[in-house]
Design a protein around this motif. Structure first.
Motif, short mmCIF file in Angstrom:
data_model
loop_
_atom_site.label_atom_id
_atom_site.label_comp_id
_atom_site.label_asym_id
_atom_site.label_seq_id
_atom_site.Cartn_x
_atom_site.Cartn_y
_atom_site.Cartn_z
N THR A 114 -3.00 4.31 1.32
CA THR A 114 -3.73 4.02 2.56
C THR A 114 -2.78 4.04 3.76
N SER A 120 0.86 -1.19 0.00
CA SER A 120 0.00 0.00 0.00
C SER A 120 0.89 1.24 0.00
N THR A 121 0.50 2.22 -0.76
CA THR A 121 1.16 3.52 -0.67
C THR A 121 0.21 4.50 0.00
N1 CP Z 1 -6.32 3.28 -3.01
C1 CP Z 1 -5.53 2.48 -2.30
O1 CP Z 1 -5.97 1.66 -1.48
O2 CP Z 1 -4.19 2.64 -2.57
P1 CP Z 1 -3.02 1.83 -1.85
O3 CP Z 1 -3.14 0.39 -2.28
O4 CP Z 1 -1.74 2.49 -2.34
O5 CP Z 1 -3.19 1.95 -0.38
#
Ligand code: CP
Length: 542
Positions: free
Chosen positions: A285, A282-283
């Motif tokens: 979240t 994840s970035t």
């Molecule tokens: N939109 C979202 O969940 O992005 P991440 O996977 O980077 O957290």
């Protein structure tokens, strides 16, 4: 100053008029000038809103007397109050903080109109110290009402009425021409309505339609405290009232962390431990939750599955029991398997927040999307009260595997929006229609009345499993680009949860265009998550 209070203490007793107020301010100025010989290092900071009016008048009078310019700033202490996170409706965001000068090594005269419990001054000192390190802080108040809870004494005080006991339900209100249209000191009855939080935010920030407030009232018996969850697992479990509770609290936090002159840290979650437990990459979240928790003053730690003892065979329940044994408070969980956050929430003490579970839900993504949509609709309708009822939202792409789509569908339907789902048949099961949404495989049809176009990430790994024939065909039929967007009304905007596959589901020319709200979504995400953390932390007290 002599006490001329010879009238009975009943509501609406006028204790002073314009002349009396001016006389009291002159007396304060006299005390300051007698106390401080050299005014060069002095700055005056007023507590919003009455204290700020007073600070400006004091500075003007000093300047008239000694021809020295005295810088004046303002403090809005609401977010620093120790009762900010209490579930009552008395707190207002009173004006804004503006200190356009350095307070380092200066003598600050902190001004408030009425000093009573001392808690406002304490909050003001807390906030002030975010702006620098003054050499001295002196407190000036117009009236010392007594009833102190905190050992703070004013250095300058114009009037301490010898009131034997001013009953708690009576208070001294200093009115200023600039705020109230009149200069007056009056005894008033404290009429604090017992507002629920949604009513409070609805009332103070006028953020949504009156019908929603009416719904709150209707539901009062059913939801005495509105937020009735220990955890945030999915938008399918939230009522419209609960969703609006979060959405209406969001702009407070947004204003706070986007306002250039605001300090970047609050103490709402001071002493709380927030654990990020991410089993998938994840970035957005992760960073967003971490920033949100840190800006609320929490201690945050993160544990990835690669680093945890799960690698040695420990069960998820055992891992969380051990983490909680260290007295942690909030656990933010992302997991590839649908249902893991719910399973954990049912068994464990900490507040569990679902940060995305398998194909099930991603509730905070859904909430930040709802907030972004709401802002767009209010802007294009030029109506700060507009809600999402009957707004047309088209979600395009891999609906079948998308937790983001599911959270958006639950949230949007909950708030009365009209949802159209569009994509290749293999990624768009007809069974979704049972939820009350429209489905179509035609992009032209799906976009024809869209207010919001929501493109989902094509999960490229699915293509290997033959769920759609080829990327090239997907692009031809479903990509949002300068050609396909012509099917949509001119006011329609484009959203995407990220990460984007550029030029697959979304053309770069659209992703980076003024019609894209993608980075706004990300900014809103931090504020939405601050609101969620704040609400969950409070639910512990209930
Ligand atoms: N939109 C979202 O969940 O992005 P991440 O996977 O980077 O957290």
């Amino acid at each position: 100053m002599e006490n001329n209070l010879n009238t009975p203490l009943t509501p609406n007793t006028i204790m002073g008029d314009k002349e009396r107020l001016d006389e009291l301010i002159n007396y304060l100025v006299q005390q300051i000038l007698a106390d401080i010989e050299d005014l060069t290092p002095v700055v005056i900071i007023g507590i919003q809103r009455g204290g700020f009016c007073l600070a400006k008048r004091i500075a003007k009078k000093i300047e008239e007397k000694i021809s020295t310019k005295v810088p004046v700033g303002s403090l809005s202490t609401t977010l620093f109050r120790d009762d900010f996170s209490q579930p009552h409706g008395y707190l207002h965001l009173e004006g804004s903080t503006l200190i356009p000068f350095s307070i380092d090594k200066r003598t600050v005269i902190l001004v408030d109109d009425v000093l009573s419990a001392g808690r406002t001054i304490r909050a003001a000192i807390d906030e002030l110290l975010h702006y620098g390190r003054p050499s001295k802080i002196n407190v000036a108040c117009l009236i010392d009402r007594g009833g102190r809870e905190i050992p703070i004494q004013p250095n300058y005080c114009a009037w301490k009425p010898t009131v034997e006991s001013l009953p708690k339900n009576l208070w001294i209100n200093v009115k200023f021409q600039e705020i109230d249209g009149t200069d007056e000191i009056v005894i008033e009855e404290r009429k604090e309505p017992i507002l629920t939080e949604p009513e409070f935010y609805a009332d103070k920030f006028k953020l949504h339609d009156k019908t929603i407030t009416n719904q709150f009232e209707e539901q009062l018996e059913k939801y005495p405290r509105y937020w009735k969850h220990k955890d945030l697992i999915g938008l399918r479990y939230l009522s419209p009232q609960e969703i609006y509770l979060i959405l209406n609290m969001t702009p407070i936090f947004l204003k706070f962390f986007t306002q250039a002159d605001a300090p970047k840290k609050l103490y709402v979650l001071q002493g709380r431990a927030v654990i990020h437990w991410f089993h998938e990459p994840s970035t957005r979240t992760y960073i967003s939750f971490d920033l949100a928790a840190k800006r609320l003053g929490a201690d945050t730690l993160s544990l990835s599955s690669a680093m945890s003892s799960e690698k040695k065979g420990e069960t998820l329940h055992d891992t969380l029991s051990n983490i909680e044994a260290m007295r942690t408070d909030i656990t933010i969980v992302r997991h590839r398997c649908s249902g893991v956050p719910k399973l954990l929430a049912e068994k464990h003490r900490s507040h569990i927040i679902n940060a995305g579970d398998g194909q099930n839900e991603h509730p905070t993504q859904g909430l930040l999307d709802l907030y972004t949509m709401l802002q767009h609709i209010r802007k294009i309708r030029n109506d700060p009260y507009a809600d999402l009822k009957d707004v047309n939202v088209t979600i395009i792409g891999d609906i079948l595997h998308s937790r983001v789509a599911r959270s958006n569908i639950w949230g949007l339907l909950n708030l009365g929006a009209k949802v159209t789902l569009c994509g290749p048949e293999t990624l768009l099961p007809k069974s979704f229609e049972q939820l009350g949404v429209r489905t179509t495989t035609s992009l032209k049809e799906a976009l024809s009345n869209a207010d919001i176009i929501y493109a989902l990430r094509i999960q490229l790994e699915r293509q290997a499993r033959g769920l759609f024939p080829s990327i090239r065909e997907y692009i031809k039929l479903y990509r949002i680009d300068k050609d396909s967007i012509k099917f949509a009304p001119d006011h329609a905007v484009v959203m995407h949860p990220g990460p984007i596959n550029r030029d697959i589901e979304l053309a770069t020319e659209i992703a980076d265009s003024p019609r894209s709200l993608i980075l706004q979504q990300v900014t809103h995400g931090v504020a939405v998550r601050m609101a969620v953390l704040n609400i969950l932390a409070k639910s512990e007290m209930r």
